[in-house]
Design a protein around this motif. Structure first.
Motif, short mmCIF file in Angstrom:
data_model
loop_
_atom_site.label_atom_id
_atom_site.label_comp_id
_atom_site.label_asym_id
_atom_site.label_seq_id
_atom_site.Cartn_x
_atom_site.Cartn_y
_atom_site.Cartn_z
N ALA A 122 0.84 -1.20 0.00
CA ALA A 122 0.00 0.00 0.00
C ALA A 122 0.88 1.25 0.00
O ALA A 122 0.60 2.23 -0.72
CB ALA A 122 -0.93 -0.01 1.21
N GLU A 123 1.95 1.22 0.78
CA GLU A 123 2.85 2.36 0.83
C GLU A 123 3.65 2.51 -0.46
O GLU A 123 3.87 3.63 -0.95
CB GLU A 123 3.80 2.23 2.02
CG GLU A 123 4.77 3.38 2.21
CD GLU A 123 4.09 4.71 2.51
OE1 GLU A 123 4.79 5.74 2.52
OE2 GLU A 123 2.87 4.74 2.74
N MET A 124 4.08 1.40 -1.04
CA MET A 124 4.78 1.47 -2.32
C MET A 124 3.88 2.06 -3.39
O MET A 124 4.33 2.87 -4.23
CB MET A 124 5.28 0.09 -2.74
CG MET A 124 6.55 -0.33 -2.03
SD MET A 124 7.34 -1.80 -2.77
CE MET A 124 6.36 -3.09 -2.03
N GLY A 125 2.61 1.70 -3.37
CA GLY A 125 1.67 2.28 -4.32
C GLY A 125 1.52 3.77 -4.11
O GLY A 125 1.52 4.55 -5.07
N THR A 152 15.17 12.21 -3.82
CA THR A 152 15.01 11.92 -2.39
C THR A 152 13.76 11.10 -2.14
O THR A 152 13.76 10.14 -1.36
CB THR A 152 14.95 13.23 -1.60
OG1 THR A 152 16.15 13.99 -1.84
CG2 THR A 152 14.84 12.95 -0.11
N ASP A 153 12.66 11.47 -2.82
CA ASP A 153 11.42 10.73 -2.65
C ASP A 153 11.58 9.27 -3.04
O ASP A 153 10.96 8.38 -2.45
CB ASP A 153 10.31 11.35 -3.51
CG ASP A 153 9.96 12.78 -3.08
OD1 ASP A 153 10.33 13.16 -1.95
OD2 ASP A 153 9.32 13.49 -3.88
N ASP A 154 12.41 9.01 -4.04
CA ASP A 154 12.63 7.64 -4.51
C ASP A 154 13.32 6.79 -3.45
O ASP A 154 13.19 5.56 -3.46
CB ASP A 154 13.46 7.67 -5.80
CG ASP A 154 13.75 6.28 -6.34
OD1 ASP A 154 12.80 5.49 -6.47
OD2 ASP A 154 14.92 5.99 -6.63
N ASP A 155 14.03 7.42 -2.52
CA ASP A 155 14.70 6.66 -1.46
C ASP A 155 13.69 5.85 -0.65
O ASP A 155 14.00 4.74 -0.18
CB ASP A 155 15.49 7.59 -0.54
CG ASP A 155 16.70 8.20 -1.21
OD1 ASP A 155 17.13 7.67 -2.26
OD2 ASP A 155 17.22 9.21 -0.69
N ALA A 194 9.29 3.59 -9.93
CA ALA A 194 9.85 4.79 -9.31
C ALA A 194 11.12 5.25 -10.02
O ALA A 194 11.34 6.44 -10.22
CB ALA A 194 10.13 4.53 -7.83
N ASP A 195 11.95 4.30 -10.42
CA ASP A 195 13.18 4.65 -11.12
C ASP A 195 12.89 5.38 -12.43
O ASP A 195 13.60 6.33 -12.80
CB ASP A 195 14.01 3.39 -11.43
CG ASP A 195 14.75 2.86 -10.21
OD1 ASP A 195 14.82 3.57 -9.20
OD2 ASP A 195 15.24 1.72 -10.27
N HIS A 196 11.87 4.96 -13.13
CA HIS A 196 11.53 5.63 -14.39
C HIS A 196 11.01 7.05 -14.13
O HIS A 196 11.27 7.95 -14.93
CB HIS A 196 10.50 4.81 -15.17
CG HIS A 196 11.10 3.63 -15.87
ND1 HIS A 196 11.85 3.76 -17.03
CD2 HIS A 196 11.10 2.31 -15.58
CE1 HIS A 196 12.25 2.56 -17.43
NE2 HIS A 196 11.81 1.66 -16.55
N ALA A 197 10.27 7.24 -13.04
CA ALA A 197 9.82 8.60 -12.70
C ALA A 197 11.02 9.51 -12.44
O ALA A 197 11.04 10.67 -12.88
CB ALA A 197 8.91 8.55 -11.47
#
Length: 218
Positions: A122-125, A152-155, A194-197
């Protein structure tokens, strides 16, 4: 003529930002389908994926037309080239949301995820959707500070992805190999999304500064 040309460039950026909104909605639905065993939501994500493909095709067609007809240079050239690469990154985000939905459909009516890992997904989403929406805003605004924030958000996504391995290696894991494989693959889908974002945001930094802020490895 110059105003029309600028409108074309702005339209190109707008199309990519719209794509980010589409893939954010896809991941949100796919995550809910995964958590709630909702077959209808999974089917919606699967059937709507073609919209992202169509937007990418339109963006690439417009970008190649600009290259051929306008011969852009400097910042304008970086916009067009980055749009072509960015469209590929965003389409891949849509494909990864699609994979999540397909996993939910494949296991239906059985749940894909054991109860104890559902909060992590749920958090990953949530993180993935926020990253996609922020990437869209970065495209629209060319805000370098917001682009840097995505790194930073991607961390947070990376931390969640790593934690899944801790859960899977725990001696108390009792859900068998099939569930472990599902969890591993799904966590990887979110991490790559997330990496693509982040890659999209890096390309906007390149548009503005002429320098790519680190290797894009996705």
């Amino acid at each position: 003529m110059r105003d029309a040309y600028q409108d074309e460039l702005d339209g190109l950026a707008g199309g990519l930002a719209d794509m980010c909104g589409e893939v954010a909605a896809a991941l949100e639905k796919a995550t809910r389908s995964l958590l709630e065993c909702d077959l209808q939501l999974a089917e919606e994500v699967i059937s709507e994926d073609i919209k992202v493909d169509e937007i990418r095709a339109a963006a690439e067609e417009k970008a190649f037309a600009l290259l051929a007809l306008q011969a852009p240079v400097a910042t304008d050239l970086r916009i067009v080239v980055s749009a072509i690469h960015g469209a590929g990154d965003i389409e891949r985000m849509g494909d990864l949301a699609l994979h999540v939905a397909q996993a939910a459909r494949r296991r239906h009516p059985q749940p894909v995820l054991p109860e104890e890992v559902k909060p992590y997904f749920a958090e990953m989403g949530r993180v993935g959707v926020a990253l996609a929406l922020k990437a869209g805003e970065v495209i629209r605004t060319r805000d370098l500070a917001a682009a840097a924030e995505l790194e930073t958000d991607d961390d947070a996504m990376d931390d969640l992805h790593r934690h899944m391995f801790t859960v899977l290696m725990d001696r108390n894991w009792t859900h068998g190999v099939a569930a472990a494989v599902d969890v591993t693959l799904l966590a990887r889908f979110y991490e790559r999304y997330a990496d693509h974002a982040v890659a999209v945001a890096r390309r906007i930094v390149y548009v503005v500064t002429g320098r790519m802020p680190g290797p894009v490895t996705v």
